[in-house]
Design an enzyme around this catalytic site. Structure first.
Site, PDB file in Angstrom:
ATOM      1  N   ASN A  77      25.963 -37.011 -69.573  1.00 33.04           N
ATOM      2  CA  ASN A  77      24.690 -37.526 -69.077  1.00 33.04           C
ATOM      3  C   ASN A  77      24.883 -38.959 -68.628  1.00 33.04           C
ATOM      4  OD1 ASN A  77      23.542 -35.181 -69.943  1.00 33.04           O
ATOM      5  ND2 ASN A  77      22.231 -36.110 -71.491  1.00 33.04           N
ATOM      6  N   ASP A 113      22.088 -31.409 -73.526  1.00 31.92           N
ATOM      7  CA  ASP A 113      21.329 -30.320 -74.138  1.00 31.92           C
ATOM      8  C   ASP A 113      22.196 -29.093 -74.396  1.00 31.92           C
ATOM      9  OD1 ASP A 113      18.818 -31.573 -74.293  1.00 31.92           O
ATOM     10  OD2 ASP A 113      18.605 -31.385 -72.115  1.00 31.92           O
ATOM     11  N   LYS A 151      43.974 -26.538 -68.750  1.00 32.89           N
ATOM     12  CA  LYS A 151      43.188 -26.881 -67.558  1.00 32.89           C
ATOM     13  C   LYS A 151      42.869 -25.612 -66.762  1.00 32.89           C
ATOM     14  CE  LYS A 151      43.263 -29.658 -63.390  1.00 32.89           C
ATOM     15  NZ  LYS A 151      44.054 -30.483 -62.477  1.00 32.89           N
ATOM     16  N   PRO A 180      22.641 -28.882 -80.945  1.00 36.50           N
ATOM     17  CA  PRO A 180      21.601 -29.191 -81.941  1.00 36.50           C
ATOM     18  C   PRO A 180      20.755 -30.341 -81.440  1.00 36.50           C
ATOM     19  CG  PRO A 180      23.754 -30.001 -82.666  1.00 36.50           C
ATOM     20  CD  PRO A 180      23.998 -29.196 -81.418  1.00 36.50           C
ATOM     21  N   PHE A 215      13.460 -41.326 -77.819  1.00 42.60           N
ATOM     22  CA  PHE A 215      13.359 -41.833 -76.457  1.00 42.60           C
ATOM     23  C   PHE A 215      13.013 -40.690 -75.514  1.00 42.60           C
ATOM     24  CE2 PHE A 215      14.801 -46.255 -75.743  1.00 42.60           C
ATOM     25  CZ  PHE A 215      14.874 -46.618 -77.080  1.00 42.60           C
ATOM     26  N   LYS A 248       6.722 -34.598 -76.094  1.00 47.15           N
ATOM     27  CA  LYS A 248       7.981 -34.767 -76.833  1.00 47.15           C
ATOM     28  C   LYS A 248       7.718 -35.294 -78.240  1.00 47.15           C
ATOM     29  CE  LYS A 248      11.274 -35.240 -74.045  1.00 47.15           C
ATOM     30  NZ  LYS A 248      12.126 -35.747 -72.991  1.00 47.15           N
ATOM     31  N   LYS A 262       9.099 -32.957 -81.157  1.00 48.17           N
ATOM     32  CA  LYS A 262      10.253 -33.406 -81.955  1.00 48.17           C
ATOM     33  C   LYS A 262       9.852 -33.796 -83.377  1.00 48.17           C
ATOM     34  CE  LYS A 262      13.196 -34.046 -78.274  1.00 48.17           C
ATOM     35  NZ  LYS A 262      14.611 -33.735 -78.126  1.00 48.17           N
TER      36      LYS A 262
HETATM   37  O1  C5P Z   1      14.639 -33.439 -75.269  1.00 44.89           O
HETATM   38  P1  C5P Z   1      15.064 -34.723 -74.678  1.00 44.89           P
HETATM   39  O2  C5P Z   1      16.560 -34.828 -74.529  1.00 44.89           O
HETATM   40  O3  C5P Z   1      14.370 -35.136 -73.450  1.00 44.89           O
HETATM   41  O4  C5P Z   1      14.620 -35.788 -75.778  1.00 44.89           O
HETATM   42  C1  C5P Z   1      15.038 -37.095 -75.758  1.00 44.89           C
HETATM   43  C2  C5P Z   1      15.119 -37.631 -77.151  1.00 44.89           C
HETATM   44  O5  C5P Z   1      15.722 -36.707 -78.031  1.00 44.89           O
HETATM   45  C3  C5P Z   1      16.011 -38.849 -77.231  1.00 44.89           C
HETATM   46  O6  C5P Z   1      15.546 -39.658 -78.296  1.00 44.89           O
HETATM   47  C4  C5P Z   1      17.368 -38.263 -77.540  1.00 44.89           C
HETATM   48  O7  C5P Z   1      18.230 -39.185 -78.178  1.00 44.89           O
HETATM   49  C5  C5P Z   1      16.992 -37.137 -78.476  1.00 44.89           C
HETATM   50  N1  C5P Z   1      17.868 -35.966 -78.453  1.00 44.89           N
HETATM   51  C6  C5P Z   1      18.644 -35.673 -79.550  1.00 44.89           C
HETATM   52  N2  C5P Z   1      19.431 -34.553 -79.570  1.00 44.89           N
HETATM   53  C7  C5P Z   1      19.448 -33.733 -78.503  1.00 44.89           C
HETATM   54  C8  C5P Z   1      18.671 -34.013 -77.373  1.00 44.89           C
HETATM   55  C9  C5P Z   1      17.890 -35.140 -77.374  1.00 44.89           C
HETATM   56  O8  C5P Z   1      18.640 -36.437 -80.505  1.00 44.89           O
HETATM   57  N3  C5P Z   1      20.213 -32.667 -78.547  1.00 44.89           N
END
Ligand code: C5P
Length: 405
Positions: free
Chosen positions: A217, A285, A295, A312, A332, A346, A350
């Site tokens: 990312n 994700d 390779k 996760p 975030f 979110k 979350k």
């Molecule tokens: O779901 P999304 O990636 O948009 O959510 C962003 C928030 O979730 C951020 O705080 C990011 O650090 C956290 N996050 C996480 N683990 C993941 C995906 C996102 O801690 N697998």
């Protein structure tokens, strides 16, 4: 464990005229190494023992010497200098400087600055043993220590031992490490997160496809690193779980390098229990199911297809109720549109306490500034004007401090 950093702390060092002035140079070096910003005032007497050039080179700033100086008054005069500091340190504090301060005498830059300051003053006395034992010096020190509130002067040393003049007894200036420890103790009063533990994630994750390729990312890690630094500056014990970025670990922060989301989750779990979790990493994700051990070669049949499996969700995991849930969990939301709706959704999905939302269509990646909105669980939000990532971090940590106050 690393000592708490003095990052963001500003120390004004007044160097008086005594042989111990040479130790002030070492003190400047130790303070800078601990992350503090140092400016120095050198008295005429002090300048007989150390040069302004040595102090300027070590502190990284011009040295202030004259009370009436056209240069100093246009850059930083005695009033501004005394206000700039978080702490004023007098080392060596001679009998003369102590006497002036005790009686409010202001006839040079050092004594005027001492009278003008609204910050704590720490003195490291240094003088001949007979001078030290003279009731006038002791009365002056007792007077300084007894001033009300912020005006009460703290002292460190002097030590017992052989003196430059050949006599023995108390009067040697405390060693620079002891003065540094006294500075830390005085500033600890300003460290509202002392004793609290925090875990911060920052940067991207990297999910391998094969030994030479991967999915990642966009994230420079700058915002997360700034938050880790700001938490540490307020006294928190910080573990920074970082994906691959090219940033130095902030002073006093324990950094754990990770690559994948699975490694990041394990490192976050290992940092628990803690009071504060700030999950600012841009976590992938998905990861590739069945990473190739060699390779993957280009083949005539066209590109390979990658099977992805879900990573996760570290933020959701740490936000889940349970005995190891941190008291304050901050996530975030980097969005390219509908910031308010997405951030609110979110926040509830979350289960975290606050979400820092930012619109990343706005040239944020790798930049030094950021425009964010803070969304709280009670449905309120605060939009902050665009500011440096360091200022966003400080503002967020101010909110964290208020939360725990
Ligand atoms: O779901 P999304 O990636 O948009 O959510 C962003 C928030 O979730 C951020 O705080 C990011 O650090 C956290 N996050 C996480 N683990 C993941 C995906 C996102 O801690 N697998």
């Amino acid at each position: 464990m690393a000592e708490a950093p003095l990052t963001t702390h500003r120390i004004l060092l007044i160097v008086g005229g005594g042989i111990a002035a040479y130790k002030a140079l070492e003190l400047v070096r130790l303070l800078r190494k601990a992350g503090a910003e140092v400016r120095a005032v050198l008295t005429d007497g002090g300048a007989q023992f150390v040069t302004p050039l040595s102090l300027a080179a070590l502190s990284g700033h011009p040295v202030h010497q004259a009370l009436f100086s056209p240069d100093d008054e246009t850059t930083m005069g005695h009033i501004e200098l005394s206000r700039w500091a978080d702490l004023v340190v007098v080392a060596p504090a001679t009998a003369g400087l102590i006497a002036k301060a005790a009686n409010g005498l202001a006839d040079d830059l050092a004594s005027t600055t001492l009278l003008a300051t609204d910050k704590r003053v720490l003195m490291a006395p240094a003088m001949n043993v007979r001078m030290w034992q003279h009731p006038a010096v002791q009365a002056n020190l007792a007077r300084l220590r007894g001033f009300d509130g912020l005006h009460g002067v703290a002292t460190v040393g002097p030590d017992d031992g052989e003196m430059a003049c050949g006599e023995f007894g108390p009067g040697r200036m405390a060693e620079p490490v002891a003065i540094l420890a006294a500075i830390r103790d005085l500033l600890a009063g300003d460290r509202p997160l002392a004793g609290r533990r925090a875990v911060v994630t920052a940067g991207p994750t990297f999910e391998p496809i094969d030994p030479v390729r991967g999915l990642t990312n966009r994230s420079s890690g700058k915002q997360g690193y700034a938050i880790a630094a700001a938490l540490a500056a307020q006294g928190a014990t910080v573990t920074l779980v970082s994906g691959p970025v090219g940033l130095d670990a902030p002073e006093g922060v324990h950094r754990v390098w990770v690559e994948t989301a699975v490694e990041m989750k394990a490192a976050v779990d290992a940092a628990l229990p803690c009071d504060i979790a700030v999950m600012s990493a841009a976590v992938a994700d998905w990861r590739v199911d069945g990473v190739a051990s060699g390779k993957i070669k280009k083949a005539p049949g066209g590109p390979p297809s990658l099977a992805l499996i879900e990573n996760p969700d570290i933020l959701a995991g740490i936000s889940a109720p349970g005995p190891r849930r941190p008291a304050l969990v901050i996530g975030f939301a980097a969005e390219t549109g509908d910031l308010v709706d997405n951030a609110r959704a979110k926040l509830s999905r979350k289960g975290c306490d606050w979400i820092v939302g930012n619109d990343v269509s706005d040239d944020v990646f790798g930049a030094d500034s950021n425009t964010v909105t803070l969304f709280l669980r009670d449905g309120t939000s605060q939009a902050w004007a665009r500011q440096s990532k360091a200022d966003v971090a400080r503002a967020l940590v101010d909110r964290i401090v208020a939360h725990f106050a």
